[in-house]
Every structure is written in structure tokens, then in C-alpha cells.
Design a protein around this motif. Structure first.
Motif, PDB file in Angstrom:
ATOM      1  N   ASN A 117       0.839  -1.284   0.211  1.00  0.00           N
ATOM      2  CA  ASN A 117      -0.054  -0.013   0.032  1.00  0.00           C
ATOM      3  C   ASN A 117       1.036   1.187  -0.224  1.00  0.00           C
ATOM      4  O   ASN A 117       0.618   2.378  -0.591  1.00  0.00           O
ATOM      5  CB  ASN A 117      -0.941   0.223   1.090  1.00  0.00           C
ATOM      6  CG  ASN A 117      -2.218  -1.029   1.014  1.00  0.00           C
ATOM      7  OD1 ASN A 117      -2.376  -1.308  -0.135  1.00  0.00           O
ATOM      8  ND2 ASN A 117      -2.666  -1.391   2.311  1.00  0.00           N
ATOM      9  N   THR A 120       2.710   1.713  -3.285  1.00  0.00           N
ATOM     10  CA  THR A 120       1.631   2.083  -4.540  1.00  0.00           C
ATOM     11  C   THR A 120       1.183   3.538  -4.270  1.00  0.00           C
ATOM     12  O   THR A 120       1.002   4.378  -5.242  1.00  0.00           O
ATOM     13  CB  THR A 120       0.301   1.304  -4.285  1.00  0.00           C
ATOM     14  OG1 THR A 120       0.762  -0.123  -4.681  1.00  0.00           O
ATOM     15  CG2 THR A 120      -0.665   1.597  -5.454  1.00  0.00           C
ATOM     16  N   ARG A 123       4.024   5.826  -5.477  1.00  0.00           N
ATOM     17  CA  ARG A 123       3.982   5.708  -7.068  1.00  0.00           C
ATOM     18  C   ARG A 123       2.980   6.622  -7.569  1.00  0.00           C
ATOM     19  O   ARG A 123       3.068   7.259  -8.627  1.00  0.00           O
ATOM     20  CB  ARG A 123       3.905   4.264  -7.556  1.00  0.00           C
ATOM     21  CG  ARG A 123       3.889   4.017  -8.946  1.00  0.00           C
ATOM     22  CD  ARG A 123       4.033   2.529  -9.318  1.00  0.00           C
ATOM     23  NE  ARG A 123       4.178   2.156 -10.697  1.00  0.00           N
ATOM     24  CZ  ARG A 123       3.869   0.815 -11.096  1.00  0.00           C
ATOM     25  NH1 ARG A 123       3.590  -0.047 -10.483  1.00  0.00           N
ATOM     26  NH2 ARG A 123       3.835   1.023 -12.401  1.00  0.00           N
ATOM     27  N   THR A 124       1.732   6.417  -7.104  1.00  0.00           N
ATOM     28  CA  THR A 124       0.657   7.262  -7.656  1.00  0.00           C
ATOM     29  C   THR A 124       0.814   8.644  -7.265  1.00  0.00           C
ATOM     30  O   THR A 124       0.315   9.636  -7.973  1.00  0.00           O
ATOM     31  CB  THR A 124      -0.894   6.653  -7.037  1.00  0.00           C
ATOM     32  OG1 THR A 124      -1.042   5.363  -7.035  1.00  0.00           O
ATOM     33  CG2 THR A 124      -1.833   7.146  -7.486  1.00  0.00           C
ATOM     34  N   ALA A 150       7.676  -1.998  -4.842  1.00  0.00           N
ATOM     35  CA  ALA A 150       6.100  -1.345  -5.070  1.00  0.00           C
ATOM     36  C   ALA A 150       6.232   0.314  -5.612  1.00  0.00           C
ATOM     37  O   ALA A 150       5.409   0.550  -6.324  1.00  0.00           O
ATOM     38  CB  ALA A 150       5.311  -1.515  -3.949  1.00  0.00           C
ATOM     39  N   SER A 236      -4.693   2.485  -0.692  1.00  0.00           N
ATOM     40  CA  SER A 236      -3.909   2.996  -1.803  1.00  0.00           C
ATOM     41  C   SER A 236      -5.072   3.430  -2.863  1.00  0.00           C
ATOM     42  O   SER A 236      -4.588   4.397  -3.756  1.00  0.00           O
ATOM     43  CB  SER A 236      -3.023   2.307  -2.361  1.00  0.00           C
ATOM     44  OG  SER A 236      -3.668   0.922  -2.903  1.00  0.00           O
TER      45      SER A 236
END
Length: 248
Positions: A117, A120, A123-124, A150, A236
Motif C-alpha cells: 500500500n 503504491t 508511486r501514485t 512497489a 491506496s
């Protein structure tokens, strides 16, 4: 030419194994990165690569000429690897000191414990163009190998800070930020709230949500509508919806 490291009791091998633990990373101010893609992301992002660890048959990237290299046997690499299918190449990367925080759109994470989580979300946040991610107490270590993987390299692109969120919320509010906290009760649907110029979103622990003390400090409580029968959204996924919303 350096000698191939074949012993699991070699001092270098013991050192690399220590970097599997937060204590070892903190004491040495470095962390391990596995796989060519992530190593190249670190290099392209001007991170300080202390050394490369590679199996004897693995080809090194062309840009690595000035970086110290330790060649190891397959058995040794598998001993220091934390992946199911090791690629045979890793790097020791220096942990960068925290810099002054700048920007108008931040994500604050309260006790996010799942490495996938956290990775992610980072990254987002990178993809959505957020200015920084701030990790509160109880959040999994950013340099945990599962988190690093991740993020797919995004931890090298977006500033990430650790802070006491109670103090940080106060500081941000004094700087003109609106603080949004995700909550289920007494909350407005996120798409019905006007997005201010300066905003920080607090997302909470996978099971408990945002701590009540932080919810009380927030300027707005927001929630995401559930149209189906699911009880809730993964944190996430919720983070992604909210980050892209404030960017519209």
C-alpha cells in the motif's frame, strides 16, 4: 580484479544482510535496491550509489564504470536477496537527508502498515504530481524492500518525509493549508468540496483509519461514495482517487 565472494560468512555479506533491517539501514544511512530497473532509476535520479553487487555472470550497465562492484556467487546473492526470483544485481544506495518541504499539495499517511500500500501510494503520488508524501508514526519504513519495489522507482522522484503528523498539521495550517482527513462520520463527499490552492490529505491505517486526534484537527472530513456492496476501499485506491481529484 577483486576476488569473487563465495562465503556466506564473509564480512561484506554480513553487512548487506544487516540492511534487511531498519536498524541496519538507519545506522549505516544506506539501503539495498534490487533489480536493474530500480538501480537505473536510482542512477537517473542522481542518487548516490555506494556499490553494486552482482553475480559473476551478470552484465553490468554501461554507466556503472566508476562505481565499486562486488562480484558474488549465485548462492551468496540469493542469501542477500529479498525477492522470490533474484535478477542477480543489487546496489547499496545512500539515504538522502531530508530537505526543506516545498509545494502546495501533500499527502499525509497515518500508520500505513502494508508495504504494498505504501509503495503504491508513493508511486501514485509521483504520477499525480503531488509535491511530497509525509509519513507519520506507525507507517512502515520507506526503505523496506517491499516498499521500494512497489514504488517502481518513484521514491527517487518525489520528496518523502517523516514527521509527527499532529505537529505537521499545525505547521501546515499556519502556512495557509486546508487539511482534509478521510473519515466515515460527519464527512462530505470529496467531489462536493471545493479544492483550495493549498491542501494536504490525511489517509489512515488500513484497519483503524485516520486517528481521531488528527480527524479533530482537520479542516474538512471527506469520504468517497461506495456505490456497490463493498464495505470500504483499499487505502491506496482511495489515495489515488483523492490525489487525482485535487489535480483537476
Amino acid at each position: 580484479m577483486k576476488t569473487l565472494i563465495t562465503s556466506l560468512t564473509n564480512e561484506k555479506v554480513k553487512y548487506w544482510r544487516k540492511l534487511h533491517k531498519k536498524k541496519g539501514r538507519k545506522e549505516n544511512k544506506v539501503f539495498l535496491v534490487e533489480g536493474l530497473h530500480l538501480i537505473e532509476e536510482a542512477w537517473n535520479s542522481k542518487q548516490v550509489i555506494i556499490e553494486i553487487i552482482a553475480e559473476e555472470t551478470v552484465e553490468l550497465p554501461r554507466w556503472s564504470g566508476n562505481i565499486p562492484v562486488e562480484r558474488v556467487s549465485k548462492q551468496v546473492f540469493e542469501h542477500i536477496s529479498q525477492t522470490m526470483t533474484p535478477q542477480g544485481i543489487a546496489a547499496v544506495v545512500q539515504i538522502q537527508p531530508q530537505r526543506e518541504m516545498k509545494g502546495n499539495q501533500f499527502v499525509l499517511l497515518d500508520a500505513i502498515q502494508d508495504p504494498g500500500n505504501l509503495g503504491t501510494i508513493i508511486r501514485t503520488a509521483d504520477a499525480a504530481g503531488m509535491d511530497a508524501v509525509i509519513l507519520g508514526k506507525g507507517t512502515v519504513d520507506i526503505f523496506n524492500d517491499k516498499v521500494v519495489r512497489a514504488t517502481q522507482g518513484s521514491l527517487f522522484h518525489i520528496p518523502i518525509y517523516e514527521a509527527d503528523l499532529v505537529h505537521k498539521v499545525d505547521e501546515l495550517q499556519k502556512g495557509g493549508f486546508d487539511i482534509w482527513a478521510t473519515a466515515l462520520e460527519k464527512a462530505d463527499y470529496y467531489h462536493e468540496v471545493e479544492v483550495p490552492d493549498k491542501v494536504a490529505i490525511i489517509l489512515g491505517n488500513e484497519g483503524a483509519g485516520v486517528h481521531p486526534d488528527l480527524i479533530e484537527l482537520a479542516d474538512k472530513r471527506i469520504k468517497i461514495p461506495i456505490y456497490g456492496k463493498a464495505e470500504s476501499l483499499n487505502v491506496s485506491i482511495a489515495a489515488g482517487i483523492l490525489m487525482y481529484h485535487i489535480k483537476q
